[in-house]
Scaffold this motif. Structure first.
Motif, PDB file in Angstrom:
ATOM      1  N   UNK A  33      14.627  40.368  47.054  1.00 26.74           N
ATOM      2  CA  UNK A  33      13.325  39.947  47.577  1.00 26.74           C
ATOM      3  C   UNK A  33      12.247  40.069  46.502  1.00 26.74           C
ATOM      4  N   UNK A  34      11.134  39.391  46.731  1.00 23.48           N
ATOM      5  CA  UNK A  34      10.009  39.505  45.807  1.00 23.48           C
ATOM      6  C   UNK A  34       9.500  40.949  45.750  1.00 23.48           C
ATOM      7  N   UNK A  35       9.633  41.697  46.833  1.00 29.68           N
ATOM      8  CA  UNK A  35       9.230  43.118  46.819  1.00 29.68           C
ATOM      9  C   UNK A  35      10.111  43.900  45.849  1.00 29.68           C
ATOM     10  N   UNK A  36      11.438  43.675  45.921  1.00 29.66           N
ATOM     11  CA  UNK A  36      12.348  44.368  45.006  1.00 29.66           C
ATOM     12  C   UNK A  36      12.038  43.994  43.558  1.00 29.66           C
ATOM     13  N   UNK A  37      11.754  42.725  43.310  1.00 30.91           N
ATOM     14  CA  UNK A  37      11.419  42.286  41.954  1.00 30.91           C
ATOM     15  C   UNK A  37      10.077  42.857  41.509  1.00 30.91           C
ATOM     16  N   UNK A  38       9.137  43.000  42.447  1.00 27.53           N
ATOM     17  CA  UNK A  38       7.844  43.624  42.128  1.00 27.53           C
ATOM     18  C   UNK A  38       8.067  45.037  41.612  1.00 27.53           C
ATOM     19  N   UNK A  39       8.923  45.790  42.306  1.00 23.60           N
ATOM     20  CA  UNK A  39       9.184  47.174  41.897  1.00 23.60           C
ATOM     21  C   UNK A  39       9.844  47.228  40.518  1.00 23.60           C
ATOM     22  N   UNK A  40      10.714  46.264  40.212  1.00 19.79           N
ATOM     23  CA  UNK A  40      11.344  46.226  38.892  1.00 19.79           C
ATOM     24  C   UNK A  40      10.322  45.884  37.807  1.00 19.79           C
ATOM     25  N   UNK A  41       9.435  44.930  38.089  1.00 25.22           N
ATOM     26  CA  UNK A  41       8.398  44.556  37.116  1.00 25.22           C
ATOM     27  C   UNK A  41       7.472  45.745  36.873  1.00 25.22           C
ATOM     28  N   UNK A  42       7.172  46.510  37.925  1.00 27.95           N
ATOM     29  CA  UNK A  42       6.291  47.680  37.773  1.00 27.95           C
ATOM     30  C   UNK A  42       6.893  48.714  36.823  1.00 27.95           C
ATOM     31  N   UNK A  43       8.228  48.757  36.737  1.00 30.26           N
ATOM     32  CA  UNK A  43       8.879  49.703  35.829  1.00 30.26           C
ATOM     33  C   UNK A  43       8.628  49.347  34.367  1.00 30.26           C
ATOM     34  N   UNK A  44       8.479  48.060  34.062  1.00 31.62           N
ATOM     35  CA  UNK A  44       8.339  47.632  32.660  1.00 31.62           C
ATOM     36  C   UNK A  44       6.931  47.182  32.284  1.00 31.62           C
ATOM     37  N   UNK A  45       6.077  46.912  33.260  1.00 26.71           N
ATOM     38  CA  UNK A  45       4.723  46.426  32.977  1.00 26.71           C
ATOM     39  C   UNK A  45       3.695  47.373  33.601  1.00 26.71           C
ATOM     40  N   UNK A  46       3.101  48.261  32.802  1.00 25.81           N
ATOM     41  CA  UNK A  46       2.142  49.237  33.339  1.00 25.81           C
ATOM     42  C   UNK A  46       0.994  48.595  34.124  1.00 25.81           C
ATOM     43  N   UNK A  47       0.562  47.396  33.714  1.00 23.87           N
ATOM     44  CA  UNK A  47      -0.555  46.726  34.407  1.00 23.87           C
ATOM     45  C   UNK A  47      -0.209  46.406  35.856  1.00 23.87           C
ATOM     46  N   UNK A  48       1.077  46.206  36.132  1.00 22.99           N
ATOM     47  CA  UNK A  48       1.516  45.875  37.488  1.00 22.99           C
ATOM     48  C   UNK A  48       1.468  47.082  38.412  1.00 22.99           C
ATOM     49  N   UNK A  49       1.293  48.275  37.842  1.00 25.61           N
ATOM     50  CA  UNK A  49       1.249  49.501  38.657  1.00 25.61           C
ATOM     51  C   UNK A  49      -0.149  49.801  39.171  1.00 25.61           C
ATOM     52  N   UNK A  50      -1.145  49.057  38.702  1.00 27.25           N
ATOM     53  CA  UNK A  50      -2.513  49.331  39.162  1.00 27.25           C
ATOM     54  C   UNK A  50      -2.613  49.112  40.669  1.00 27.25           C
ATOM     55  N   UNK A  51      -3.408  49.937  41.314  1.00 29.41           N
ATOM     56  CA  UNK A  51      -3.540  49.880  42.775  1.00 29.41           C
ATOM     57  C   UNK A  51      -3.950  48.495  43.280  1.00 29.41           C
ATOM     58  N   UNK A  52      -4.799  47.814  42.508  1.00 36.45           N
ATOM     59  CA  UNK A  52      -5.324  46.514  42.965  1.00 36.45           C
ATOM     60  C   UNK A  52      -4.566  45.331  42.364  1.00 36.45           C
ATOM     61  N   UNK A  53      -3.431  45.592  41.728  1.00 35.76           N
ATOM     62  CA  UNK A  53      -2.685  44.503  41.081  1.00 35.76           C
ATOM     63  C   UNK A  53      -2.029  43.581  42.104  1.00 35.76           C
ATOM     64  N   UNK A  54      -2.073  42.291  41.789  1.00 32.26           N
ATOM     65  CA  UNK A  54      -1.349  41.290  42.569  1.00 32.26           C
ATOM     66  C   UNK A  54      -0.395  40.597  41.600  1.00 32.26           C
ATOM     67  N   UNK A  55       0.825  40.350  42.038  1.00 32.36           N
ATOM     68  CA  UNK A  55       1.794  39.653  41.218  1.00 32.36           C
ATOM     69  C   UNK A  55       2.076  38.292  41.823  1.00 32.36           C
ATOM     70  N   UNK A  56       1.964  37.264  41.007  1.00 33.42           N
ATOM     71  CA  UNK A  56       2.252  35.903  41.443  1.00 33.42           C
ATOM     72  C   UNK A  56       3.559  35.469  40.796  1.00 33.42           C
ATOM     73  N   UNK A  57       4.500  35.040  41.616  1.00 36.20           N
ATOM     74  CA  UNK A  57       5.826  34.647  41.137  1.00 36.20           C
ATOM     75  C   UNK A  57       5.943  33.136  41.068  1.00 36.20           C
ATOM     76  N   UNK A  58       6.519  32.645  39.974  1.00 37.21           N
ATOM     77  CA  UNK A  58       6.754  31.204  39.824  1.00 37.21           C
ATOM     78  C   UNK A  58       8.143  31.001  39.235  1.00 37.21           C
ATOM     79  N   UNK A  59       8.814  29.946  39.692  1.00 40.13           N
ATOM     80  CA  UNK A  59      10.092  29.566  39.104  1.00 40.13           C
ATOM     81  C   UNK A  59       9.805  28.585  37.978  1.00 40.13           C
TER      82      UNK A  59
END
Length: 118
Positions: free
Chosen positions: A43-69
């Motif tokens: 799921x996009x949630x699982x991928x969000x958690x993986x991205x947060x492991x490698x991208x510190x900016x994605x861990x910010x409380x107000x961060x939004x991640x937009x996914x594109x193929x």
């Protein structure tokens, strides 16, 4: 039948998505790549958690991640198609697309995933 994992090439960028020209030459894709072994039902949630492991900016409380193929069109040029957004820390008042799975979003093996960290 067991589903086998796939190698997902994930490109992250702060502030917006890469554009299709960034993927025009095979072997010269953007440098900010991480490779993740995952399944089509991830799921996009699982991928969000993986991205947060490698991208510190994605861990910010107000961060939004937009996914594109990112995938080639019939003419051979790449296109970037947004498929969903997640919040770094979702809650009941701010729902997101985290429950959507790659397979249900028409992801195909060989496509890239571009993640804009907003």
């Amino acid at each position: 039948m067991q589903t086998c994992p796939l190698l997902l090439r994930v490109f992250t960028k702060i502030g917006g998505h890469h554009n299709q020209a960034d993927f025009a030459v095979r072997g010269k894709e953007p440098k900010d790549e991480v490779q993740i072994y995952t399944w089509m039902d991830a799921t996009l949630r699982e991928l969000t958690d993986l991205v947060k492991e490698v991208a510190p900016e994605a861990r910010r409380r107000d961060a939004m991640l937009s996914f594109a193929f990112v995938y080639p069109t019939k003419t051979g040029h790449f296109t970037v198609k947004e498929v969903g957004k997640t919040l770094s820390y979702p809650n009941a008042r701010r729902p997101d697309d985290g429950s959507k799975a790659l397979g249900s979003l028409s992801f195909e093996i060989g496509d890239y995933l571009d993640v804009a960290i907003l």
